[in-house]
Design a protein around this motif. Structure first.
Motif, short mmCIF file in Angstrom:
data_model
loop_
_atom_site.label_atom_id
_atom_site.label_comp_id
_atom_site.label_asym_id
_atom_site.label_seq_id
_atom_site.Cartn_x
_atom_site.Cartn_y
_atom_site.Cartn_z
N LEU A 255 0.81 -1.22 0.00
CA LEU A 255 0.00 0.00 0.00
C LEU A 255 0.85 1.27 0.00
O LEU A 255 0.30 2.37 -0.10
N GLY A 256 2.16 1.14 0.14
CA GLY A 256 3.03 2.31 0.19
C GLY A 256 2.73 3.20 1.38
O GLY A 256 2.76 4.43 1.26
N GLN A 257 2.44 2.59 2.52
CA GLN A 257 2.06 3.36 3.71
C GLN A 257 3.09 3.17 4.82
O GLN A 257 3.95 2.28 4.76
N SER A 258 2.97 4.00 5.85
CA SER A 258 3.89 3.93 6.98
C SER A 258 3.35 3.00 8.06
O SER A 258 2.19 2.56 8.00
N ALA A 259 4.19 2.74 9.05
CA ALA A 259 3.76 1.95 10.20
C ALA A 259 2.63 2.64 10.95
O ALA A 259 1.74 1.99 11.51
N LEU A 260 2.65 3.98 10.94
CA LEU A 260 1.58 4.73 11.60
C LEU A 260 0.24 4.46 10.93
O LEU A 260 -0.78 4.30 11.61
N ALA A 261 0.23 4.41 9.60
CA ALA A 261 -1.02 4.14 8.89
C ALA A 261 -1.56 2.76 9.23
O ALA A 261 -2.78 2.58 9.40
N PHE A 262 -0.67 1.78 9.36
CA PHE A 262 -1.13 0.45 9.76
C PHE A 262 -1.66 0.49 11.19
O PHE A 262 -2.65 -0.17 11.52
N GLY A 263 -0.99 1.26 12.05
CA GLY A 263 -1.46 1.40 13.43
C GLY A 263 -2.85 1.99 13.50
O GLY A 263 -3.68 1.58 14.32
N VAL A 264 -3.13 2.97 12.64
CA VAL A 264 -4.47 3.56 12.59
C VAL A 264 -5.50 2.51 12.17
O VAL A 264 -6.59 2.42 12.75
N ALA A 265 -5.15 1.71 11.17
CA ALA A 265 -6.07 0.66 10.72
C ALA A 265 -6.33 -0.36 11.82
O ALA A 265 -7.47 -0.77 12.05
N PHE A 266 -5.28 -0.76 12.53
CA PHE A 266 -5.45 -1.74 13.60
C PHE A 266 -6.26 -1.14 14.75
O PHE A 266 -7.06 -1.83 15.39
N SER A 267 -6.07 0.15 15.02
CA SER A 267 -6.87 0.82 16.05
C SER A 267 -8.35 0.84 15.67
O SER A 267 -9.22 0.77 16.54
N ALA A 268 -8.64 0.95 14.37
CA ALA A 268 -10.03 0.90 13.92
C ALA A 268 -10.64 -0.45 14.26
O ALA A 268 -11.81 -0.54 14.65
N LEU A 269 -9.85 -1.52 14.13
CA LEU A 269 -10.34 -2.86 14.49
C LEU A 269 -10.67 -2.94 15.98
O LEU A 269 -11.75 -3.38 16.36
N THR A 270 -9.72 -2.52 16.82
CA THR A 270 -9.93 -2.65 18.26
C THR A 270 -11.06 -1.74 18.75
O THR A 270 -11.85 -2.13 19.62
N ALA A 271 -11.17 -0.53 18.18
CA ALA A 271 -12.24 0.38 18.60
C ALA A 271 -13.60 -0.20 18.25
O ALA A 271 -14.55 -0.14 19.06
N THR A 272 -13.72 -0.77 17.06
CA THR A 272 -14.99 -1.39 16.66
C THR A 272 -15.31 -2.57 17.56
O THR A 272 -16.46 -2.78 17.95
N GLN A 273 -14.29 -3.33 17.91
CA GLN A 273 -14.50 -4.50 18.77
C GLN A 273 -14.96 -4.07 20.16
O GLN A 273 -15.85 -4.70 20.76
N ILE A 274 -14.38 -3.01 20.70
CA ILE A 274 -14.76 -2.52 22.03
C ILE A 274 -16.24 -2.16 22.07
O ILE A 274 -16.98 -2.53 22.98
N VAL A 275 -16.69 -1.42 21.06
CA VAL A 275 -18.09 -0.98 21.01
C VAL A 275 -19.02 -2.16 20.76
O VAL A 275 -20.10 -2.27 21.36
N SER A 276 -18.60 -3.07 19.89
CA SER A 276 -19.50 -4.14 19.44
C SER A 276 -19.70 -5.24 20.47
O SER A 276 -20.76 -5.86 20.51
N GLN A 277 -18.69 -5.50 21.32
CA GLN A 277 -18.77 -6.67 22.19
C GLN A 277 -19.95 -6.60 23.16
O GLN A 277 -20.63 -7.60 23.39
N VAL A 278 -20.18 -5.42 23.74
CA VAL A 278 -21.29 -5.30 24.68
C VAL A 278 -22.62 -5.48 23.95
O VAL A 278 -23.52 -6.19 24.43
N LEU A 279 -22.75 -4.85 22.79
CA LEU A 279 -23.99 -4.96 22.03
C LEU A 279 -24.26 -6.40 21.60
O LEU A 279 -25.38 -6.90 21.73
N VAL A 280 -23.22 -7.06 21.11
CA VAL A 280 -23.38 -8.45 20.66
C VAL A 280 -23.66 -9.36 21.85
O VAL A 280 -24.47 -10.29 21.76
N GLY A 281 -22.99 -9.10 22.98
CA GLY A 281 -23.24 -9.91 24.17
C GLY A 281 -24.70 -9.83 24.60
O GLY A 281 -25.33 -10.86 24.91
N ARG A 282 -25.25 -8.63 24.63
CA ARG A 282 -26.66 -8.48 25.00
C ARG A 282 -27.57 -9.14 23.98
O ARG A 282 -28.59 -9.74 24.32
#
Length: 417
Positions: A255-282
């Motif tokens: 993708l021609g991107q930096s490590a920071l860009a990958f970190g942003v993408a991975f943070s998007a995964l964890t942020a979505t997971q944090i929000v979704s787990q409670v909703l999915v659990g209920r």
């Protein structure tokens, strides 16, 4: 205070106490994700003559295998001895001591030994904590409770690498490791003062389970198959998650991107997971666990297959967000279903099977992903793992059950006062 928060979040004070403690522990433990690869590269390896990348791979896989092997032992201790609070405290103390010991390590072998000790420690924390939650929640609220627990833990897991990176940049390795140890000790204090001891293990009693509507002695065959399918699913999930970090450099090159860009993408995964787990659990408390887990793996397969051909950083971020949502569909409902089907005096054994599968995935994922990527580039690992995720969805739909009977923890909960 804990009771008020628990009422607001529709769970028990024990769940809130354990969730806060695991958040603090996860923050202290997850900063090692950033620190240890750098630390291994900066320390000489006199006894093991391997390239730096292989040394890091050995360390990551060794932690996963030790963790997986220790899960079953921790489960047996939890069931036979009881006193789960004290098992958790022992694990946290070992984890804090090992983390504080890294600045004193003089080479790779010492680092490997300390990381392996942490694998044992994490098992002593994880299995008794999940067993306590399963034993102190009712069937109709277990998914919500485990979703909350997972979200709090992911908050700490997300913050840890950032804290570790900042401390290392400004103050060096020792400050990062000692800060991590301090957060783990904070978790120990929280558990000691807020989690009641559940006492010694109860005498074993005859079990009655439900298998296709018929009550039978012992654990039902369908329940055993369900646990095996759940364990396989968690192995696939963890291997897929660990694959992302393993192939970070290949993503950045394509993708021609930096490590920071990958970190942003991975943070998007964890942020979505944090929000979704409670909703999915209920949601799993209302719709059932099996359906959500099967849907999660059915969606995870195409997402992984699409990652094989990702072309832009924006596409990667969007796929990571979808990845986070689908993993939320598989984690809390899987743990809740295992808790539903667990025998009352074997909760630790049954919960440890699920966590062992996840730990094995963390160990196998980087090794298999690295081999496939070396042979055929970035696309092949995601195609293989995507196909296996679809297999997990099929197995879940065909062979798993949502049913639980009189013997299990599901219908009633023993709530510590």
């Amino acid at each position: 205070m804990l009771r008020w928060v628990a009422r607001r979040l529709r769970t028990t004070p024990v769940v809130i106490a354990l969730s806060l403690a695991r958040m603090s522990e996860a923050l202290g433990n997850s900063l090692l994700i950033v620190m240890l690869p750098l630390y291994v590269a900066a320390r000489p390896s006199t006894l093991i003559d391997l390239p730096r990348e292989m040394l890091i791979g050995v360390m990551v896989s060794a932690f996963g295998f030790v963790l997986a092997g220790s899960m079953r032992v921790a489960g047996r201790l939890s069931d036979r001895w009881g006193h789960r609070k004290w098992l958790i405290l022992t694990g946290l103390l070992l984890m804090a001591l090992a983390t504080a010991g890294f600045p004193l390590a003089d080479g790779f072998v010492t680092i490997l030994a300390l990381r392996s000790l942490q694998g044992i420690a994490v098992a002593l924390v994880t299995v008794p904590a999940l067993s306590l939650i399963s034993s102190t929640t009712a069937h109709d609220n277990r998914g919500n409770s485990l979703g909350l627990y997972g979200s709090f833990r992911m908050l700490g897991f997300t913050a840890g690498p950032l804290v570790g990176g900042l401390l290392h940049h400004h103050f060096g390795f020792a400050a990062a490791f000692l800060t991590g140890s301090a957060f783990i000790l904070l978790a120990l204090v929280l558990v000691h003062f807020t989690v009641p001891d559940d006492g010694p293990a109860r005498p074993r009693s005859p079990m009655v389970a439900v298998d296709d509507g018929q009550e039978v002695a012992g654990w039902s065959g369908r329940s055993r198959v369900t646990l095996l399918v759940l364990t396989f699913g968690q192995l696939v999930l963890a291997a897929s998650l660990s694959l992302l970090g393993t192939l970070e450099n290949l993503f950045n090159e394509r993708l021609g991107q930096s490590a920071l860009a990958f970190g942003v993408a991975f943070s998007a995964l964890t942020a979505t997971q944090i929000v979704s787990q409670v909703l999915v659990g209920r949601l799993s408390d209302r719709l059932g666990r099996k359906r959500l887990v099967a849907i999660g793996f059915a969606l995870l397969g195409p997402i992984l297959l699409t990652m094989a051909s990702v072309q832009t950083s924006l596409q990667l971020v969007l796929l990571m967000m979808l990845f986070g949502a689908t993993t939320a569909c598989t984690i809390a409902p899987s743990l809740a279903l295992a808790g539903d089907l667990a025998e009352a005096d074997n909760v630790g054994r049954d919960m440890s099977a699920i966590t062992m599968g996840f730990a094995l995935g963390l160990a196998v994922g980087p090794l298999l992903g690295g081999m496939l990527a070396s042979a055929s580039g970035l696309g092949l690992p995601f195609k293989v793992f995507g196909g296996v995720a679809l297999l997990a969805a099929v197995l879940m739909g065909l062979f798993a059950t949502d049913r639980y009977g009189k013997s299990v923890v599901g219908k009633r909960a023993d709530r510590p006062k």
